[in-house]
Design an enzyme around this catalytic site. Structure first.
Site, PDB file in Angstrom:
ATOM      1  N   HIS A   1       2.958  -3.932   8.868  1.00  0.00           N
ATOM      2  CA  HIS A   1       3.067  -2.624   9.513  1.00  0.00           C
ATOM      3  C   HIS A   1       3.731  -1.675   8.527  1.00  0.00           C
ATOM      4  O   HIS A   1       4.872  -1.885   8.115  1.00  0.00           O
ATOM      5  CB  HIS A   1       3.884  -2.710  10.804  1.00  0.00           C
ATOM      6  CG  HIS A   1       3.996  -1.398  11.523  1.00  0.00           C
ATOM      7  ND1 HIS A   1       3.087  -1.003  12.489  1.00  0.00           N
ATOM      8  CD2 HIS A   1       4.875  -0.381  11.401  1.00  0.00           C
ATOM      9  CE1 HIS A   1       3.422   0.196  12.939  1.00  0.00           C
ATOM     10  NE2 HIS A   1       4.510   0.602  12.287  1.00  0.00           N
ATOM     11  N   CYS A   2       3.013  -0.615   8.172  1.00  0.00           N
ATOM     12  CA  CYS A   2       3.498   0.325   7.160  1.00  0.00           C
ATOM     13  C   CYS A   2       3.987   1.597   7.844  1.00  0.00           C
ATOM     14  O   CYS A   2       3.183   2.356   8.398  1.00  0.00           O
ATOM     15  CB  CYS A   2       2.393   0.662   6.164  1.00  0.00           C
ATOM     16  SG  CYS A   2       2.936   1.762   4.837  1.00  0.00           S
TER      17      CYS A   2
END
Length: 399
Positions: free
Chosen positions: A167-168
């Site tokens: 998850h960025c």
């Protein structure tokens, strides 16, 4: 108050579980935490705006007009890849329906049997074989499904994502099977743009320093100094991130698998997805087919809403029936009754006559001997008006 069910059609994205936000009627899908994404937009747009305002006019005249043209093209490509990564479905998997979840639970209980009290139940896993390697499929207690290989549950978005990488927060979305290539192209193009701006900032300062000196040039171009500082500190992280993902792509591996050490070589476990060839691995990740979304966010579905019956049914009586108030004589003999609440003598006589008038059916029946009327005892009243009323009522009864 009872309720009735009203059925209406809604878009599927309105009923999707998880912690995502949707815009443009479900066309845009992002995580709820978007603060860092706005910071990314601000840094890219702000730095490029300063470059176009201060350096590009001078470099286009004194060096080459192709410099700002190439910078503009690179800037638009970076923005396109960023928005494509941020606004797309990363590969979210559908959750099990209640019937499917019940069937899976029954199947698991039948497989594991009865677990004695106080003992921990065995892990819910299934084994599949991929390219000669045994891969475990783990059960997701939130989505009620056995996750496919390489899938994982994102705790931030609360969804299972196929081929989950990470998850960025910089792009405000998960990076998975459907947007990984765009994420890599974003980091690669952003690295090139950062190097490009940083290099020509140095060239701009050097060319101006020849005529007016280095210190005078820094005083005249504060925007250039700010760009150099921003590019210098972001260059290492962006270029380093691009190099790390280039290494993962060459091995056909994800960030999640690399952190967990899934294919580290221990216990003779090798990566079953690797083609043992860097070019083939890169072609599969970057040039493979585009996978469709399984969510069908803009599809229609039926939704039942409870509606109160008072709101659903129209009013039956539009004209309210006036209420009549029945007045009675005072219960206490000496109690005073207001004049407006006292029944009139004529009304009392008519009411008693109606009670004694026979119906048509009774007139046809033969008459029976009547017993003599029983005298009625009237209690004494305090006022003479009530005495007169009582005497008149007695005479009417005698008739």
């Amino acid at each position: 108050m009872s309720a009735v069910m009203m059925t209406r059609k809604v878009r599927k994205w309105e009923k999707l579980p998880g912690k995502n936000t949707f815009c443009c009627d479900g066309r845009v899908m992002m995580a709820r935490q978007k603060g860092v994404f706005y910071l990314t937009l601000f840094l890219i747009v702000g730095t490029c705006s300063l470059f176009f305002a201060f350096e590009c006019p001078y470099l286009a005249i004194h060096l080459s007009p192709a410099i700002p043209v190439f910078a503009i093209l690179l800037f638009f490509f970076v923005m396109a890849m960023l928005l494509r990564t941020s606004f797309s479905d990363p590969g979210v998997l559908l959750r099990a329906l209640p019937e499917e979840a019940t069937f899976i639970e029954m199947e698991i209980e039948a497989t594991n049997g009865n677990v004695p009290a106080g003992q921990r139940p065995p892990p819910r896993i299934r084994n599949v074989q991929i390219n000669g390697q045994i891969v475990k499929l783990k059960y997701c207690y939130t989505c009620k499904i056995f996750r496919p290989p390489r899938a994982s549950h994102c705790s931030i978005c609360d969804n299972c994502v196929d081929r989950f990488d990470h998850h960025c927060p910089w792009v405000g979305n998960c990076v998975g099977k459907r947007n990984y290539r765009y994420f890599y192209l974003f980091t690669l193009s952003l690295s090139l743009l950062t190097i490009y701006i940083f290099t020509f900032n140095i060239v701009h300062v050097v060319m101006r320093s020849v005529n007016s000196g280095f210190v005078k040039t820094l005083q005249d171009t504060p925007g250039t100094v700010l760009e150099v500082l921003v590019c210098f500190f972001t260059l290492w992280s962006v270029v380093g991130l691009t190099g790390f993902h280039t290494y993962l792509i060459s091995l056909n591996q994800t960030t999640n698998e690399d952190i967990k050490g899934s294919w580290s070589g221990k216990n003779r476990v090798q990566n079953p997805y690797s083609h043992k060839n860097i070019i083939n691995n890169c072609c599969e990740v970057l040039c493979g087919p585009a996978y469709p979304s399984v969510l069908d966010r803009r599809g229609l579905m039926r939704d039942d809403l409870p509606v109160p019956t008072s709101a659903a049914e129209p009013a039956t009586n539009s004209n309210p029936v006036p209420q009549t108030t029945k007045t009675t004589a005072p219960l206490i003999p000496n109690e005073h009754t207001p004049d407006d609440a006292k029944p009139s003598i004529a009304d009392s006589a008519i009411a008693q006559a109606e009670k004694r008038s026979p119906s048509p059916r009774e007139e046809k029946m033969p008459s029976l001997p009547k017993s003599p009327p029983t005298p009625t005892k009237v209690p004494p009243l305090a006022s003479p008006e009530t005495d007169a009323e009582a005497s008149i009522i007695a005479k009417v009864k005698a008739l």
